[in-house]
Scaffold this active site. Structure first.
Site, PDB file in Angstrom:
ATOM      1  N   GLU A  43      -5.053   0.606  -0.375  1.00 52.12           N
ATOM      2  CA  GLU A  43      -4.869  -0.811  -0.091  1.00 52.12           C
ATOM      3  C   GLU A  43      -4.999  -1.644  -1.363  1.00 52.12           C
ATOM      4  O   GLU A  43      -5.633  -1.218  -2.334  1.00 52.12           O
ATOM      5  CB  GLU A  43      -5.936  -1.270   0.919  1.00 52.12           C
ATOM      6  N   HIS A  88       0.827  -1.213   0.000  1.00 51.08           N
ATOM      7  CA  HIS A  88       0.000   0.000   0.000  1.00 51.08           C
ATOM      8  C   HIS A  88       0.856   1.256   0.000  1.00 51.08           C
ATOM      9  O   HIS A  88       1.984   1.266   0.493  1.00 51.08           O
ATOM     10  CB  HIS A  88      -1.044  -0.002   1.131  1.00 51.08           C
TER      11      HIS A  88
HETATM   12  C1  GLP Z   1       1.156   3.334   7.173  1.00 51.61           C
HETATM   13  C2  GLP Z   1       0.945   4.662   6.445  1.00 51.61           C
HETATM   14  C3  GLP Z   1       1.729   4.718   5.168  1.00 51.61           C
HETATM   15  C4  GLP Z   1       3.154   4.258   5.415  1.00 51.61           C
HETATM   16  C5  GLP Z   1       3.142   2.804   5.810  1.00 51.61           C
HETATM   17  C6  GLP Z   1       4.514   2.195   6.021  1.00 51.61           C
HETATM   18  O1  GLP Z   1       0.192   2.390   6.886  1.00 51.61           O
HETATM   19  N1  GLP Z   1      -0.431   4.930   6.166  1.00 51.61           N
HETATM   20  O2  GLP Z   1       1.702   6.031   4.660  1.00 51.61           O
HETATM   21  O3  GLP Z   1       3.927   4.437   4.264  1.00 51.61           O
HETATM   22  O4  GLP Z   1       2.398   2.707   7.010  1.00 51.61           O
HETATM   23  O5  GLP Z   1       4.962   2.503   7.309  1.00 51.61           O
HETATM   24  P1  GLP Z   1       6.367   2.149   7.885  1.00 51.61           P
HETATM   25  O6  GLP Z   1       7.305   3.132   7.294  1.00 51.61           O
HETATM   26  O7  GLP Z   1       6.233   2.335   9.354  1.00 51.61           O
HETATM   27  O8  GLP Z   1       6.673   0.749   7.515  1.00 51.61           O
END
Ligand code: GLP
Length: 251
Positions: free
Chosen positions: A143, A138
Site C-alpha cells: 500500500e 498498490h
Molecule cells: C487487489 C490485489 C492486487 C490486485 C489489485 C487490482 O487488491 N491484492 O494484487 O492487483 O487488487 O485488482 P483488479 O485487477 O481487480 O483491479
C-alpha cells in the site's frame, strides 16, 4: 518498459496470456508470480483454453502468489487461494504442491513472513511476475506509504483498497482489515514483470505510476526502475498515456 495496447479486455487478456505461455514454453519449470483481481482473469481463461487444447502444460510450473487476506482459511471462498483455485489451478495440470500462497490463518506474523521469504528464495526467485494495479497504485498489497517494504510483510489495508475489493464480499465490513503480501524486493527481483490493467478507472493511476515520479506514495512507480516490464493495457486504461505519450505505446 514496453506498453502494449489492446482494443479491449479480451485482446488484452490474449496478449498477456501470450507472454505467460511463451515463458512456460521456453522454460517449462518456470516460477510464475501470480496476481488476483479482475484484471488477470481473462488472461487465466485464455491460458486454460490453450491447456485444454493441448498447447500448454503446467506440469512443472511453480507459482507463487503475491498476497492473501489475514484470517481467511484457504477453503474460504473469498480467500486468494480459492480465487486462484477457481480461476486457474483446478482447470489445468498444475501440481498443487508447487503452488504457494501465504497462509492467512497463521497467527505467527513474523514466522509466516519469514517462511514466505524463504520459499521465494528456495524457488530461486521469480521468472515472470504478473501484476495488477490498485486504484491507489498498490501492487500486491504493498500500500502507499512513506517507504516501501522490501520483504514479505503484514499490512493494514487502506480504505480505498477495501472499497475496491468489497465487490467480492457481501459487505465492506466483511473485507478483512489485514493481509500478508510479498514485498517490493521479490517483485523487483523478478526477471520479467507483466502488468495487466484494464478499465477507465485505472487511467489516472497508470499515467502517474509509469510517467510520474518514483515515490512510495505510488508503489507501482518503482516498476519504472525495472529493466523488463511489459504493460498490457486496454484502450480505456491507456487513454491518458496514449494522449500524453503516444510514442510510448506499441499497437
Ligand atoms: C487487489 C490485489 C492486487 C490486485 C489489485 C487490482 O487488491 N491484492 O494484487 O492487483 O487488487 O485488482 P483488479 O485487477 O481487480 O483491479
Amino acid at each position: 518498459m514496453r506498453i502494449l495496447y489492446s482494443e479491449d479486455y479480451n485482446k488484452m487478456s490474449r496478449q498477456g496470456a501470450n507472454i505467460v505461455a511463451a515463458q512456460i514454453i521456453v522454460k517449462p519449470d518456470s516460477v510464475i508470480g501470480l496476481a488476483t483481481g479482475t484484471s488477470p482473469v481473462g488472461m487465466y481463461n485464455q491460458l486454460i483454453e490453450w491447456y485444454k487444447k493441448g498447447d500448454l502444460s503446467f506440469k512443472e510450473v511453480k507459482t507463487i502468489n503475491l498476497d492473501e487476506y489475514k484470517g481467511l482459511a484457504k477453503e474460504n471462498p473469498n480467500s486468494y487461494y480459492s480465487f486462484m483455485y477457481e480461476n486457474l489451478f483446478k482447470h489445468v495440470n498444475i501440481d498443487l504442491n508447487n503452488v504457494y500462497i501465504p497462509n492467512g490463518l497463521n497467527e505467527n506474523i513474523t514466522g509466516e513472513c519469514r517462511k514466505y521469504n524463504e520459499i521465494i528464495e528456495s524457488l530461486g526467485g521469480i521468472d515472470l511476475q504478473v501484476l495488477g494495479i490498485g486504484h491507489n497504485g498498490h501492487i500486491g498489497f504493498n500500500e502507499p506509504g512513506e517507504s516501501l517494504e522490501k520483504e514479505t510483510h503484514y499490512v493494514k489495508l487502506s480504505q480505498s483498497t477495501k472499497e475496491a475489493n468489497k465487490r467480492f464480499f457481501s459487505s465492506i465490513n466483511k473485507v478483512p482489515n489485514y493481509a500478508y503480501t510479498m514485498g517490493i524486493k521479490a517483485i523487483m527481483q523478478a526477471k520479467k514483470i507483466l502488468v495487466v490493467v484494464n478499465g477507465d478507472d485505472k487511467k489516472h493511476i497508470l499515467l502517474d505510476a509509469f510517467f510520474g515520479p518514483v515515490i512510495p506514495a505510488i508503489p507501482a512507480s518503482i516498476l519504472q526502475l525495472h529493466n523488463d516490464v511489459i504493460i498490457c493495457g486496454d484502450k480505456s486504461s491507456l487513454k491518458l498515456i496514449v494522449d500524453n505519450f503516444p510514442l510510448s505505446v506499441e499497437r
